[in-house]
Structures are given as C-alpha cells and as structure tokens.
Design a protein around this motif. Structure first.
Motif, short mmCIF file in Angstrom:
data_model
loop_
_atom_site.label_atom_id
_atom_site.label_comp_id
_atom_site.label_asym_id
_atom_site.label_seq_id
_atom_site.Cartn_x
_atom_site.Cartn_y
_atom_site.Cartn_z
N ILE A 21 -79.81 0.22 35.88
CA ILE A 21 -79.88 0.94 37.13
C ILE A 21 -78.42 0.80 37.83
O ILE A 21 -77.72 1.51 38.42
CB ILE A 21 -80.82 0.43 37.98
N ALA A 22 -78.27 -0.77 37.73
CA ALA A 22 -76.90 -0.95 38.52
C ALA A 22 -75.55 -0.35 37.71
O ALA A 22 -74.72 0.17 38.40
CB ALA A 22 -76.78 -2.59 38.39
N ALA B 233 -71.11 6.26 41.67
CA ALA B 233 -70.11 6.12 42.60
C ALA B 233 -68.62 6.55 42.13
O ALA B 233 -67.96 6.86 42.89
CB ALA B 233 -70.09 4.67 43.02
N ALA B 234 -68.45 6.15 40.64
CA ALA B 234 -67.20 6.69 40.17
C ALA B 234 -67.01 8.33 40.26
O ALA B 234 -65.88 8.75 40.55
CB ALA B 234 -66.90 6.09 38.85
N LEU B 235 -68.12 8.83 39.97
CA LEU B 235 -68.09 10.45 39.80
C LEU B 235 -67.95 10.81 41.09
O LEU B 235 -67.18 11.70 41.29
CB LEU B 235 -69.43 10.81 39.28
N ARG B 236 -68.65 10.28 42.14
CA ARG B 236 -68.41 10.67 43.59
C ARG B 236 -67.05 10.65 44.07
O ARG B 236 -66.53 11.51 44.80
CB ARG B 236 -69.45 9.96 44.45
N LYS B 237 -66.47 9.65 43.59
CA LYS B 237 -65.05 9.12 43.95
C LYS B 237 -64.01 10.34 43.46
O LYS B 237 -63.13 10.79 43.94
CB LYS B 237 -64.47 7.76 43.73
N ALA B 238 -64.37 10.72 42.15
CA ALA B 238 -63.57 11.94 41.31
C ALA B 238 -63.85 12.93 42.00
O ALA B 238 -62.73 13.84 42.41
CB ALA B 238 -64.08 11.73 39.89
N ALA C 28 -73.51 13.86 38.27
CA ALA C 28 -74.03 12.85 39.00
C ALA C 28 -75.30 13.02 39.38
O ALA C 28 -75.97 12.03 39.45
CB ALA C 28 -73.15 13.10 40.33
N THR C 29 -76.07 14.08 39.35
CA THR C 29 -77.24 14.44 39.60
C THR C 29 -78.19 14.14 38.62
O THR C 29 -79.31 13.17 38.65
CB THR C 29 -77.58 15.92 40.03
#
Length: 916
Positions: free
Chosen positions: A114-115, A122-127, A144-145
């Motif tokens: 999970i972690a 978080a990395a995908l959202r930053k991209a 991400a979804t």
C-alpha cells in the motif's frame, strides 16, 4: 547513419532484470505446484503480483516520463520496486505459515505494498502537474486511478489475509469482517483485476494502442476515453460496494457496465486506428489477444455473478477462474507491450529496432499460438495434469518472448548497424515475414504432446484417462442418504464414467479416491465424472458434511484385478499416502460449509471450557416472556451459516435460525396458529420440523435449496415445550451444528410464577477446521466437545441468572441433543412442581398421581408448597421436555446442571444467584 543509445537504457536494463526475475518466480511456482503449501495463492499473490505489479510500476513511470517530457526520479522508482518486492516476499512468508506470525507478515506485507503504490500515485500526480501534458493527461489519469484501486484492494486483502492466517486474531480484531470473508474476497478480486490491472491496460491503450500498430490515434479517442474513465471507475466502485453487501448479482451488472464502457470508450477507437495498419505478431497480436481474453473473461464473470445468490457461490468454481483469466490476459498484454517497448528503451535507434524485429518476428507466430493455445487448453480440459502442462507451455512461451526480445535488443545495441534505405517504391518498410503456418504447426504439436503427457502420467489428484481403454458407463441415483446402486463392478483395465442423477431433496456430489469428482449437484440435476482407468478396488463418497458418515459411499469392484487394492499411481483406486479426500477446501468447495468434519474428536478441558469468554461476549437471554394475547403468530426464520464464538477461545461456523443457536423461542397457547416462513439464506439445503405441530411432513418439512423459501403452518393442539430443528439429513449434523430451538405452549391451567426461564441443552462436536460447523465422526461416536444450556458452555456461570428470595421460579427444560439426555438438577433446592411431557407428577408439593384436592390442594392461595411431595431432578430424554418450579428459601448461589456430571463438566452448568 549510425544510431546511438538512449540515456535511460542502463536503468531499463536493470528493471528488465527485475521483471524477468518475477517471470522466473512464476515459472518456478508452476513447476513446484505439488510441493508449495498454497500453490494457487503463491502464483497470484507472489509471482503474479510481483510480475504484473513491477511491470506496471516500471511502464507507467516510463509513460509519465516520456509523455510529459519531465525528468522522473530513477532512484525513487528503483526504491519503489524494492519496496514492492519486500512486500510481496512478506506476503509469500505469510502464505507459508499460520497463526500470529502469519498475520503479522500479512499486515506488514500489505502495508508495504500500500505504501509503495501510494508513493507511486504521488509521483504520477506530480507528473500530471506539469505544463506539457496534452494527450498524455488521460493516460496518466487512468494509471493513477488504477493504482488507487490497488491500494483499496490491498487494504481489503490485508483483512482477508489475517482471517486466513489466524481466525482468532481476525475475530478479536474485527469480527464483522471475519464473517464476510467471501464478500471481501469478491470485492478484492474486482479491485485488483478490473480496477488495477484493467484500468492500467485500458489507459495505456489510449495512446500506446495506435503506436504499437504504427498508426495514428483517431480524432475522438481522447474525448471518448476521458468520458469513459469515470464510468469505468464508478463501475468498479459499484461492484466492490455491492460485493461487500453480499449482492453479487448487482455486482455482475456493474461488471457488465465496466465492459461496455471499456469497449465503447477505449477499444472501439483503438480498433479503428488499427484498421488498415500492420501490427506485428510479436507485439500487436499479443496485445490484441490479451485484451480479448480480458474482455471475454469479464463478460463471463459478469454472467456468473448474475447467477450467484451470494458471495460464497460467486467465489466457487468458475468465478475464480474468470478472475485468473483476466490476470492471464494481463500477462499476455504486458508481454506484447514489452516486445515493442524493450527495443526502444534499451537504445539503438530505428536501425537496431528494425534489426531486432527481424530476429524475433519469424518465431512470433509459434510463441503466440503456444501462449493462447495453452490458455485455451487449460480452460477446456478437466484434467489437472493437462491443465498444468498447458499453462506451463503458455508461461514458458510468454517468458521466452520477453527474453528473446531482450536478448536481441541488447545484442544489436553492441553491434554497428547501418540504417537500410527505404523501399524504391516508397511507403513504409514492410515488416519481417512471419511464419504463420509453421508457428501454428509447432504450437499444435507441442499442445498435443502436453495433452498426451497429461493423460498418460498419473497423479493422486487427477484420474488416469486412457483413450484406448474400454469404457464402462454407469448411471447412479440418490435414494435418501445413499447411492443406488451402492456397488459397481468394472472389468479391471476399463475406464469408468459415472453419471450421478441427484434424485434426492438436497445438494450432493460424488468424489472418488483419486480426486475425480462431479462437483456439487443440486436436487433434480445431473453430473458426470470420468473416474479414469480402474485397476483395483476403490470407492467414492459424498463430500457434503456428514453424508459420507451417513452412508453415501459407493464401492467400485475391479473385476479380474491381479492384486487386492494394488494400483498404479494416478489410476482409479489409488489414494496418496496420508491424504484425506473426504472433503474439499474453502476455494472450490462443493459444499457450503467446506469440509466434511471428519477426524478425532476435540475434547477441551473443563478449565478451557469455563475460561473467560472472548471480548464482546453476549450470553443468550434465558428469560421466557409470557405468551401474548395474539392467537395467530407470523414468524420468519432465516437459515444462515455464521461465524461466532461457541466457547472461550473457540470461533467457528454455526448453522443457525436467525443468526443464533438455539433459534428464537416461540410461545403461545393451546389453539394458537403459527405461520412460520423459512427463508434459506445459507449455502446448502435446510428445512424445519416443529414437534409442536401435528401435520404431514411431506410439504412442510421438505428441504429447500439456498435462496428458496416455504411457509410452515401448524396449530398448537397440546401443551408442552416442543423441540424444533432442521430436518435435512443427516439430522444429527444439522442439529449439532446449531439448527434447533423450542416452542412453549402453556398448559391451560398453568400457575402464575414470579420468574420463568428456558434451558435448551445441546452438544457441540468441534471439527479440526474452524470453518466447519461440526465433526460428523465425533457425532457418530457421541464424543462431544462441549455440552451447553442455550448454546454456550458455562455462559450462566459467567453471567449468573438473578432472582430474589421467596420468588417462585419456573424453569422449562428440553434436550435438543442430538444425542444426550438431560438430568436436570438445581443444587440446594427441591422441586415442588414437576411437569413433564403433558402432565404434572408433582404440583406445589401435591402428588399428582393419587392425592385428591381434599388432602392436598395445589390451588391453595400463596406461592409455597402445600404438600410434602418433592423431586430432586427432571429426567429429560432427547426431544422431550417439561418444567420444574421451586422457591429458594435462602439467599445464595445455586447451581443448575445436568447431573450426569461428565456433561456438567463439559458446560451444562449454570449459576442462579438468589438475593434477599
């Protein structure tokens, strides 16, 4: 012109090694299928999660890096891959052991996964926060979804893993989840297959699908996929929610909605872009076949869910296969994608890319046919050995595809390769020639060999099938709890095929000593089993709990066999040493309760039975409420199989009416009518028998299948405490498993009392597996694990019954059995009133057998005795009952018990505290 390597080639070589390592783990899992403790779950949660999870981490990171033209951290991604591996290894350790250590590893492994995925999200959202997105945005949103669904699915999986590793820990942790294991498993499967795997693949196809076919995206592809994503995610959420609510049919509708959104929003635009293009076999055909398997499996899964009344049915048989098939389709999609991506990311430019394609494409057809043919054969064959061989061929071929592409990509990178000029006539260069006919021929020969090898080698878990052996066909029916005929003569060396017609009134099956079986057969249905070549005497039996012990055994006599009971490995008649095939496990079980509950009796000590109950202990209320004024009683009984604590430190499955054992106590008067609606919400056939009714059993006491209901109507014509119970055979097992209760019909002139209680004595026969309700062998030997009043040993020792000095107390008592009588006594008192099976033997101290009212008037005013007659006990046979009355003259603690002291010491003991 000479090409140069790409800057990230070294990092991709490292990640390639990681993915190939997980592929090797998958192959090893298949090779050591017979020795691993949980081979299916190792394949899914270790090899499968490791391979698919690492591939998705690597390539979703790659797409984020390439599509957004942003520099993503290679160190962070490498750390995430290491964390994922650590989590998967911990899960593998949890599968190998049980108890607290397994639960700890399951929690730690799940938390690590999970972690890891949360960090990846978080990395995908930053991209995605970058300015250069364009068409990449929709793909990254899909990724991400999908990762979010893996987090949700992993969280559900942690609860399930703790349940499997240590039921006691699971119950103490969160008992509500423990009782819904099947619903959790279904929700977990939907999250991981349609959510994580499905959305990742669909999102990648939006942009990568046209690329792999050397084509352009259709103009509306991004718009359609953008609108499809909320529909797809919503369908998965709906499927998960309704699975948790134990409503698989609505979950099936959600899966259908997911398929529709996937086809219309993603696959149709991709298919249009492929029209007129030239995808190669090595990449495009693999991807196309993988997507096809996923969609077909999802559709079939939806149909199966629509036909399932509850989550337990949805998890059995084909339901698990559909989820696994989606995983198999995902693996093939990954293989096809790597065939295209590896030559690109490992560096070398168009010339080396083309040279690699020239080396791997000629054999691509053979590998494609081997992979898809292997999956098809594995789905179609009833033979476990053939299935394993076919899947091994498919996995080896898939791994070989990746290894071959990787080898040639790395090899071409070290060579000087000149770019070839374009064709003189212009247009794109033609793809290398694919040897389709040769590939199909090679695959066909390999699969035929696999099928032949599977049929020709023996195994204790799969019948030997010799196509050339003479066939003996036999038709068997059901008569009560017996097969008819109960014995079959088969010429030694013949292949035996048995068709079982279930002419009984409940679910049955037929499993032979070599593991060949019909599967569960509902009443009125038929099933066929190919037992294989019979070389020695053997037998078959029904695996449903208690049925084998009740006599559902069929003998197979090998006529002309050279040695008694001597058989070759895998032939009908052989059973592996130390094995017990009288039951099946939780997955694929042919019966709702799973195991047959055989083996030695479990006999806990008095100290263990009388220990402090578990957290949340809630004793059964012994207080008997007065009969109401209504003369018609409308009642609903739901037959349910629930998990509950049945003794201190002992949680197990219990078969109940309305979730409790004993079931509801009904009360009325002579002449009252009872309309009882029985609704079967269990996983097997159940029924009702009210001793208080004077009715024909034919229609009212018949067994009804899960999901069915009937109305049982009777009029109470006579007073007494009457037993009711499930009347489905074997009755001993159903009663011992908890399906019993009492109906109290007041005598017309019954005296008023201050306190009134009901004691229902019953026995428990614990099985080795706590997932089972009872041990049928122990029931037959009458070796109970516990004896109790109202379903829990010593419960009224921990929560005593309270009365006051001088109050007249009436205790109704009945023995539900299924085996033991009740010799009821209250230490420190004498009964001045005894009523048993329709009449008083003593009434307020008056001898009911001979004294007249002139010498002893039981109707005299007051509460006390008016005569000198008394009794020290009430002797209650099984399925009989009565009541006693007493007035405690002094304050103190009085002990009510079964004076057959062995049974009192096994739990049939209660405390009555009398206060001033």
């Amino acid at each position: 012109m000479k090409t140069t390597s790409r800057p990230r080639a070294a990092w991709h070589r490292i990640t390639l090694g990681i993915q190939l390592g997980w592929a090797a783990v998958l192959l090893l899992t298949l090779c050591f299928n017979a020795v691993l403790p949980n081979p299916t779950w190792y394949a899914i949660h270790v090899a499968g999660l490791g391979l698919i999870g690492s591939a998705i981490l690597v390539w979703t990171w790659h797409f984020a890096d390439a599509l957004t033209r942003s520099q993503q951290s290679q160190k962070a991604q490498t750390a995430r891959l290491a964390l994922l591996a650590a989590g998967v290894i911990q899960l593998g350790g949890a599968l190998a052991i049980t108890g607290g250590a397994a639960a700890f590893l399951a929690i730690a492994g799940g938390a690590t996964v999970i972690a890891t995925i949360s960090w990846h999200i978080a990395a995908l959202r930053k991209a995605m926060s970058g300015s250069f997105l364009g068409r990449a945005a929709v793909t990254l949103r899909f990724h991400a979804t999908a990762a979010a669904f893996l987090v949700l699915g992993a969280l559900i999986g942690v609860f399930m893993a703790v349940d499997v590793a240590s039921r006691d820990i699971a119950m103490n942790w969160w008992s509500a989840l423990y009782s819904r294991h099947d619903a959790l498993a279904l929700a977990h499967s939907l999250c991981q297959t349609l959510g994580f795997v499905g959305l990742t693949i669909l999102g990648t196809l939006v942009t990568f699908g046209p690329t792999i076919a050397r084509a352009r995206m259709t103009p509306n592809a991004v718009a359609l996929s953008t609108r499809a994503l909320p529909c797809l995610a919503g369908a998965v959420v709906a499927g998960v929610v309704f699975s948790l609510l134990d409503m698989p049919r609505i979950a099936g509708l959600a899966v259908l909605a997911w398929v529709a959104a996937a086809v219309l929003g993603v696959l149709v635009p991709v298919a249009k872009s492929w029209k007129g293009s030239m995808p190669s076999v090595g990449d495009g055909w693999f991807v196309g076949a993988g997507i096809t398997w996923i969609m077909v499996a999802a559709l079939a899964w939806a149909v199966q869910l629509l036909a399932s009344p509850d989550a337990a049915h949805a998890r059995t048989g084909t339901g698990i296969q559909f989820a696994l098939l989606i995983g198999a389709g995902a693996v093939q999609t990954v293989v096809g994608s790597l065939a295209f991506l590896l030559p690109v990311v490992l560096g070398g430019g168009p010339a080396r890319l083309r040279r690699t394609l020239e080396r791997v494409e000629p054999s691509a057809a053979a590998r494609w046919f081997l992979v898809n043919g292997g999956v098809a054969v594995a789905l179609a064959t009833p033979s476990a050995r053939t299935r394993t061989a076919a899947l091994a061929i498919a996995c080896v071929s898939a791994a070989a595809s990746v290894a071959l592409v990787a080898f040639h990509s790395l090899r071409q990178r070290s060579l000087d390769v000149e770019e070839t000029p374009p064709p003189p006539e212009g247009g794109p260069r033609k793809l290398p020639r694919t040897r389709m006919a040769l590939g199909a021929s090679v695959a066909s020969i390999a699969l035929v060999v696999a099928v032949a090898a599977g049929a020709g080698t023996g195994s204790a878990t799969d019948p030997a099938v010799d196509a050339d052996a003479p066939v003996t066909k036999v038709e068997v029916s059901v008569r009560g709890l017996a097969y008819s005929p109960s014995s079959i003569d088969v010429p030694a060396g013949n292949r035996l095929v048995v068709t079982l017609k279930n002419t009984g009134d409940q679910r049955h099956d037929l499993v032979f000593a070599n593991g060949a079986g019909t599967g569960a057969i509902e009443a009125g249905k038929s099933g066929t089993v190919d037992v294989g070549v019979v070389e020695a005497d053997t037998e078959g039996w029904c695996t449903i709990v208690g049925h084998r012990q009740a006599g559902m055994v069929i003998k197979v006599n090998a006529v002309g066999a050279s040695g008694a009971h001597a058989s070759g490995r895998g032939k009908a008649g052989s059973t592996p040493a130390g094995s017990d095939r009288s039951h099946s496990g939780r997955d694929g079980a042919s019966h709702g309760s799973g195991h047959a509950g055989t083996g030695e009796a479990i006999l806990p000590t008095t100290a263990e039975l009388s220990a402090k109950p578990g957290k949340g202990f809630d004793p059964s209320d012994p207080v008997l409420r007065p009969a109401g004024s209504e003369r018609v009683h409308n009642v609903t009984f739901e037959a349910r199989e629930v998990e509950k604590e049945v003794a201190p430190g002992r949680r197990q499955k219990v078969w109940t009416f309305n979730g409790a054992s004993p079931g509801p106590t009904l009360r009325g008067k002579v002449g009252d009518t009872f309309n009882v609606t029985l609704v079967n919400k269990g996983t097997m056939g159940h029924s009702l028998d009210f001793h208080a009714g004077d009715v024909s059993p034919d229609s009212r006491m018949k067994t009804i299948a899960p999901g069915k209901s009937l109305v049982y109507t009777f009029t109470a014509k006579r007073a007494g405490i009457w037993l009711y119970h499930c009347s489905t055979a074997p009755l001993s097992v159903h009663i011992a498993s908890g399906m019993h209760g009492a109906v109290v019909i007041d005598p017309e002139d019954v005296d008023p009392v201050d306190r009134e209680f009901v004691f229902i004595q019953s026995e428990q026969y614990w099985a080795r597996s706590k997932a089972d309700a009872a041990n049928a062998d122990a029931i037959a030997r009458v070796t109970p694990s516990s004896v109790s009043f109202n379903g829990y040993p010593f419960q009224y020792v921990h929560r005593p019954i309270k009365v006051r000095k001088g109050e007249r107390v009436r205790i109704w008592a009945v023995s539900a059995g299924p085996n033991l009588d009740l010799h009821f006594h209250v230490v420190g008192t004498q009964f001045d009133t005894v009523w048993y099976e329709g009449s008083y033997s003593i009434r307020r101290g008056c001898d009911g057998s001979g004294l007249t009212r002139a010498s002893c008037d039981p109707f005299a005013p007051g509460k006390g005795s008016v005569g000198s007659a008394g009794s020290q006990g009430l002797d209650v046979s099984v399925a009989q009952g009565g009541f006693v009355e007493f007035v405690a003259p002094e304050a103190g603690t009085y002990t009510a018990l079964n004076h057959a002291m062995t049974y009192a010491e096994r739990g049939a003991t209660a405390k009555i505290v009398v206060a001033d």
